[in-house]
Enzyme design. Structure first.
Site, PDB file in Angstrom:
ATOM      1  N   GLU A  46      -8.321   4.020  -3.964  1.00 37.28           N
ATOM      2  CA  GLU A  46      -8.739   4.774  -2.777  1.00 37.28           C
ATOM      3  C   GLU A  46      -9.297   6.116  -3.236  1.00 37.28           C
ATOM      4  O   GLU A  46      -8.588   7.118  -3.314  1.00 37.28           O
ATOM      5  CB  GLU A  46      -7.567   5.021  -1.814  1.00 37.28           C
ATOM      6  CG  GLU A  46      -7.057   3.791  -1.105  1.00 37.28           C
ATOM      7  CD  GLU A  46      -5.953   4.121  -0.108  1.00 37.28           C
ATOM      8  OE1 GLU A  46      -5.759   5.317   0.206  1.00 37.28           O
ATOM      9  OE2 GLU A  46      -5.271   3.189   0.347  1.00 37.28           O
ATOM     10  N   TYR A  83     -14.114  10.274   9.169  1.00 38.51           N
ATOM     11  CA  TYR A  83     -13.620  10.535   7.819  1.00 38.51           C
ATOM     12  C   TYR A  83     -14.617  11.285   6.934  1.00 38.51           C
ATOM     13  O   TYR A  83     -14.372  11.489   5.755  1.00 38.51           O
ATOM     14  CB  TYR A  83     -13.232   9.209   7.149  1.00 38.51           C
ATOM     15  CG  TYR A  83     -12.106   9.323   6.134  1.00 38.51           C
ATOM     16  CD1 TYR A  83     -10.784   9.327   6.548  1.00 38.51           C
ATOM     17  CD2 TYR A  83     -12.369   9.401   4.776  1.00 38.51           C
ATOM     18  CE1 TYR A  83      -9.746   9.415   5.635  1.00 38.51           C
ATOM     19  CE2 TYR A  83     -11.343   9.487   3.847  1.00 38.51           C
ATOM     20  CZ  TYR A  83     -10.032   9.501   4.284  1.00 38.51           C
ATOM     21  OH  TYR A  83      -9.018   9.586   3.367  1.00 38.51           O
ATOM     22  N   ASN A  88       0.839  -1.195   0.000  1.00 34.62           N
ATOM     23  CA  ASN A  88       0.000   0.000   0.000  1.00 34.62           C
ATOM     24  C   ASN A  88       0.874   1.245   0.000  1.00 34.62           C
ATOM     25  O   ASN A  88       1.568   1.533   0.964  1.00 34.62           O
ATOM     26  CB  ASN A  88      -0.913   0.024   1.232  1.00 34.62           C
ATOM     27  CG  ASN A  88      -1.916   1.150   1.152  1.00 34.62           C
ATOM     28  OD1 ASN A  88      -2.778   1.155   0.275  1.00 34.62           O
ATOM     29  ND2 ASN A  88      -1.807   2.130   2.041  1.00 34.62           N
ATOM     30  N   GLU A  89       0.855   1.952  -1.138  1.00 37.51           N
ATOM     31  CA  GLU A  89       1.565   3.226  -1.282  1.00 37.51           C
ATOM     32  C   GLU A  89       3.050   3.106  -0.922  1.00 37.51           C
ATOM     33  O   GLU A  89       3.631   3.991  -0.291  1.00 37.51           O
ATOM     34  CB  GLU A  89       0.869   4.306  -0.447  1.00 37.51           C
ATOM     35  CG  GLU A  89      -0.537   4.566  -0.929  1.00 37.51           C
ATOM     36  CD  GLU A  89      -1.275   5.616  -0.122  1.00 37.51           C
ATOM     37  OE1 GLU A  89      -0.875   5.849   1.025  1.00 37.51           O
ATOM     38  OE2 GLU A  89      -2.229   6.196  -0.647  1.00 37.51           O
TER      39      GLU A  89
END
Length: 494
Positions: A97, A163, A16-17
């Protein structure tokens, strides 16, 4: 899941990233690829995801693994997906995402992303033929100590990870959810079923809290049975003695008098330290604040120096991940003298079990000379007996900073509170954390100042609505938020 050539494919993400990390280690990525293939078989589709920029994809992609990107609202899908096309000329466009909102940090405004711009952007992306995974679709909660932190500068994340998602941290439907559902229905048929009703929320009112003891009084009850302190010539970081999260108490006995004021320096504090001499608060030391790394003190030979350290959350994005030791990571000095011979105690408030005597306690903590701090202490109260518990929100508005635990037969660490910093005030308490037809103890581990100098104010309140968008100004809160939207630098924090 990815749709390509009208076929629904199952995909497995191996990292992830990683392109945001400094190492750029392709051997590491190859190792992950081979492990995934060994366990999942050769037919599985493997993917990576990185920020939508060639600089991120340079170190985040790998041969044999399909590169995807992530970004928030945009009205220019061609530009947003161009970095993916640079590395994957063919194949589906995938935003793994799509940011429906954004995260918060203690002491900053609550982040929001308007439903109109999110819905419009989603419409544009779907019309462009993109595959979209929403982050977050449902908000979450960093129960216990599971909040992360960004760096640089060191910015811990609150307990709530709502969020501003389509579904709230409690799973409730929002107007944003309805708007996005309407957009999606233009491209695929939505399920022929009603939208579930939101769960009921209850306001259980005020709970009277009682002082149970200072952290020093209860030290044996805040660690595992027979767990002895670690001794060392110099302070050691928390992970070295098995305290990976939460708190630790560092203790030194002064070996000489310091009758004139001396500078006590704790430059290695990670992250926040409460300094006490014979339990009396002397002040606070705070990570990376040059004016808050030392205190002027006097002391006598034989007095006890205690520093209660809070690990405020591990860095979870960028190169700072490699600098995640917590506690006191450098020597402590007074004047030019290095203090030697320390005891270090793990402190875990979730291990505290109230006794029958606790709720009858009439003791008090110690207070600093200037009245700003008290010695970190445990307070206990009891909720009314609940026959059918429901979701609720604990409101610690009149408290300062600390940790909350709900304990019946099981202890549930609800998370950190810090209403004087904001933006989060109330803590989400889900229904399963409240036991029916028995005692539910409310345990507050207050670090700075409880509203309990008079018993009439020594309460916490359970309410039926969240409050995560406030900043503190005296006893009142001004509702504030910051809009995160088009052209925001999504990968400055994560």
């Amino acid at each position: 899941m990815i749709i390509y050539d009208d076929i629904l494919w199952s995909a497995f993400q191996i990292e992830n990233e990683y392109g945001s990390y400094f190492a750029c280690d392709y051997d590491y990525l190859r190792y992950l690829r081979e492990k995934a293939l060994a366990y999942l078989g050769q037919e599985v589709i493997l993917i990576t995801t990185d920020g939508s920029g060639d600089g991120y994809l340079k170190c985040g992609n790998l041969e044999g693994v399909y590169a995807t990107v992530d970004f928030g609202v945009t009205m220019d899908p061609k530009k947003a997906f161009q970095p993916q096309r640079d590395w994957e000329p063919k194949g589906p466009l995938v935003n793994s995402e799509f940011y429906t909102g954004w995260l918060d940090h203690w002491g900053f405004k609550h982040s929001t992303t308007g439903l109109d711009i999110v819905a419009k952007s989603l419409d544009v992306l779907l019309a462009y033929g993109a595959n979209i995974n929403m982050y977050m679709f449902e908000g979450g909660t960093n129960f216990g100590y599971w909040n992360g932190a960004n760096y640089p500068a060191f910015l811990p994340v609150p307990t709530s990870y709502d969020y501003d998602g389509p579904l709230t941290e409690a799973g409730d439907v929002t107007d944003k959810y309805l708007a996005l559902r309407q957009v999606i229905s233009k491209y695929v048929k939505t399920p022929p079923m009603p939208i579930p009703a939101n769960t009921p929320k209850m306001a259980y009112g005020k709970i009277e809290m009682k002082f149970a003891g200072t952290v020093q009084d209860l030290l044996d009850k805040l660690r595992k049975p027979n767990q002895k302190p670690v001794t060392a010539t110099y302070p050691v970081y928390m992970q070295a003695f098995g305290q990976y999260q939460g708190y630790a108490l560092y203790r030194h006995i002064f070996k000489q008098d310091y009758s004139t004021a001396q500078n006590l320096s704790v430059v290695g504090i990670r992250d926040r330290g409460y300094v006490m001499i014979d339990q009396v608060p002397a002040g606070l030391v705070i990570r990376e604040r040059i004016h808050n790394l030392s205190l002027s003190i006097t002391a006598k030979k034989g007095q006890t120096l205690d520093i209660l350290v809070e690990n405020q959350g591990h860095i979870n994005f960028g190169s700072g991940i490699n600098n995640n030791t917590k506690g006191i990571i450098h020597n402590v000095t007074i004047g030019t003298t290095i203090l030697t011979d320390w005891e270090m105690y793990p402190v875990s408030p979730e291990l505290y079990v109230p006794s029958a005597d606790t709720v009858k306690s009439t003791g008090t903590p110690y207070y600093s000379k200037d009245g700003r701090f008290m010695s970190p202490s445990i307070y206990v109260g009891q909720m009314p007996t609940l026959t059918d518990p429901q979701d609720t929100y604990l409101d610690p508005t009149t408290w300062s900073k600390g940790q909350t635990i709900i304990r019946s037969n099981t202890a549930y660490n609800i998370g950190r509170y810090w209403p004087i910093a904001g933006p989060q005030i109330r803590l989400f308490v889900p229904k399963p954390y409240l036991a029916p037809n028995t005692v539910n103890n409310v345990i507050m581990f207050e670090l700075e100042m409880a509203p309990c100098k008079t018993q009439t104010g020594c309460t916490v309140e359970f309410k039926d609505k969240p409050l995560i968008n406030a900043t503190a100004h005296g006893p009142y809160h001004k509702y504030m938020s910051q809009e995160i939207g088009y052209k925001y630098n999504w990968h400055s924090f994560h």
